[in-house]
Design an enzyme around this catalytic site. Structure first.
Site, PDB file in Angstrom:
ATOM      1  N   CYS A 126       0.792  -1.234   0.000  1.00  0.00           N
ATOM      2  CA  CYS A 126       0.000   0.000   0.000  1.00  0.00           C
ATOM      3  C   CYS A 126       0.828   1.290   0.000  1.00  0.00           C
ATOM      4  O   CYS A 126       0.582   2.190  -0.801  1.00  0.00           O
ATOM      5  CB  CYS A 126      -0.909  -0.015   1.209  1.00  0.00           C
ATOM      6  N   GLN A 153       0.677   4.636   9.432  1.00  0.00           N
ATOM      7  CA  GLN A 153      -0.204   3.661   8.787  1.00  0.00           C
ATOM      8  C   GLN A 153      -1.438   3.286   9.597  1.00  0.00           C
ATOM      9  O   GLN A 153      -1.358   3.080  10.816  1.00  0.00           O
ATOM     10  CB  GLN A 153       0.611   2.409   8.423  1.00  0.00           C
ATOM     11  N   ARG A 240       2.781   2.497  12.861  1.00  0.00           N
ATOM     12  CA  ARG A 240       1.328   2.250  12.949  1.00  0.00           C
ATOM     13  C   ARG A 240       0.694   3.279  13.870  1.00  0.00           C
ATOM     14  O   ARG A 240       1.175   3.495  14.992  1.00  0.00           O
ATOM     15  CB  ARG A 240       1.091   0.844  13.523  1.00  0.00           C
ATOM     16  N   HIS A 247      -3.446   5.668   4.950  1.00  0.00           N
ATOM     17  CA  HIS A 247      -2.038   5.740   5.336  1.00  0.00           C
ATOM     18  C   HIS A 247      -1.557   7.148   4.984  1.00  0.00           C
ATOM     19  O   HIS A 247      -1.847   7.652   3.895  1.00  0.00           O
ATOM     20  CB  HIS A 247      -1.203   4.750   4.526  1.00  0.00           C
TER      21      HIS A 247
HETATM   22  N1  HSE Z   1       1.282  -3.778   5.044  1.00  0.00           N
HETATM   23  C1  HSE Z   1       0.309  -2.753   5.151  1.00  0.00           C
HETATM   24  C2  HSE Z   1       0.113  -2.336   6.579  1.00  0.00           C
HETATM   25  C3  HSE Z   1      -0.973  -3.250   4.551  1.00  0.00           C
HETATM   26  O1  HSE Z   1       0.475  -3.091   7.476  1.00  0.00           O
HETATM   27  O2  HSE Z   1      -0.391  -1.253   6.817  1.00  0.00           O
HETATM   28  C4  HSE Z   1      -1.369  -2.521   3.328  1.00  0.00           C
HETATM   29  O3  HSE Z   1      -2.116  -1.384   3.692  1.00  0.00           O
END
Ligand code: HSE
Length: 342
Positions: A126, A153, A240, A247
């Site tokens: 993404c 994210q 995160r 994102h």
């Molecule tokens: N690998 C990505 C995440 C997922 O962990 O946010 C795609 O959005």
């Protein structure tokens, strides 16, 4: 009619894909078969995703089920000489020589070439799709020296489990006071030893790879280079946070020429990008994961020239990780593939 099987259509990416193809060119030309790995759901019009006999009957399989499923099933249907096309949303096939990562606004030529000799195609990570789409014109003009990205994210990127966990945390903290010290105390009590997602940020996504990088960070340069068919230097740091679907990425990038800030706006200006004025009102209201949810453009704002280096610029971008970050490149590739087959 082309037989198109969709595996993982109830998941986050699969459901967005299914929604995007409603009333589309794909729906018009394909008979759609839904496959599930969940025994309870396998009845009437839902087929068993482990039944290779039915899978072998499909002309195209779009798989949004995850890497483990792709690894397991693709091997089985490959040995049975399946003649169809596999389009995958997971990372399993991406760096494999037999497959191409599809992002048609960036690599339509590679896609057209690969249609003649490849059967396996994958959407990119993404953050990679969202970043490349944003920098498309810079890349076409060969202006990029390097890019450094720091991501913020969404929880949906880690799947529905993290969404439920976060909602659980929000519910268990709803009667908290605003006094900071009491708040801290009750948070510690509510979560005990668990490190929560709410009131927090976690600077580690996915497994460890080399050089202190996580796999999510490693994907930036490696997947982007594969998409473009040439090496691109992207360093990244992936974090995160608790936004839901979008994102965000802060980019610091060095270009090969001295350009004015206005030129940067002109180059970024594209049908896939929504440029946001660098002021408080627009930044706080428009350039936010909350506002960009469900939108197809990549929003870019806070565009600045470095105070120390004339060739370095920075910007903040936000994109829907389930649309251009996942389902959209696959949906568009399916259309391209159908045009090739039909
Ligand atoms: N690998 C990505 C995440 C997922 O962990 O946010 C795609 O959005």
């Amino acid at each position: 009619m082309i037989k198109l099987g969709i595996i993982g259509w109830r998941g986050l990416v699969g459901s967005v894909f299914l929604n995007r193809i409603k009333n589309s060119f794909i729906n018009k030309h394909c008979e759609i078969f839904l496959f599930s790995t969940n025994k309870i759901l396998i009845k009437n019009n839902v087929f068993n995703a482990f039944d290779t006999k039915i899978l072998l009957n499909m002309n195209i399989l779009v798989c949004c089920q995850g890497s483990d499923y792709t690894k397991n099933i693709l091997k089985k249907i490959k040995t049975k000489k399946w003649k169809g096309y596999w389009i995958d949303s997971s990372s399993f096939l991406r760096m494999n020589n037999e497959s191409l990562i599809v992002l048609d606004p960036l690599n339509k030529n590679l896609i057209n070439k690969s249609l003649k000799n490849k059967k396996f195609f994958a959407g990119a990570n993404c953050t990679v799709s969202l970043a490349l789409l944003l920098f498309k014109n810079f890349l076409n003009l060969n202006l990029i020296e390097w890019i450094s990205s720091s991501s913020y994210q969404a929880i949906s990127g880690a799947g529905s489990k993290l969404i439920s966990e976060t909602i659980g945390e929000i519910n268990s903290t709803k009667n908290l006071q605003t006094n900071l010290l009491s708040l801290e105390k009750s948070i510690k009590l509510s979560f005990n030893k668990k490190i929560p997602m709410v009131f927090n940020a976690k600077p580690w996504i996915d497994k460890k790879v080399n050089f202190g990088q996580t796999k999510e960070e490693w994907k930036s340069s490696s997947e982007a280079s594969k998409i473009l068919g040439e090496k691109i230097n992207i360093d990244s740091n992936c974090v995160r946070i608790t936004s839901l679907r979008c994102h965000s990425q802060y980019f610091l990038f060095k270009i090969k020429k001295n350009l004015h800030l206005n030129n940067i706006y002109e180059i970024l200006n594209d049908k896939y990008v929504y440029l946001v004025k660098n002021d408080e009102n627009h930044s706080k209201n428009i350039l936010t994961p909350y506002n960009v949810c469900g939108k197809l453009k990549i929003f870019a704002g806070r565009i600045k020239k470095s105070l120390f280096d004339n060739k370095i610029f920075s910007l903040f971008s936000v994109g829907d990780q389930l649309l251009w970050g996942a389902a959209e490149p696959i949906k568009r590739f399916t259309e391209i593939l159908l045009n090739f087959i039909l």
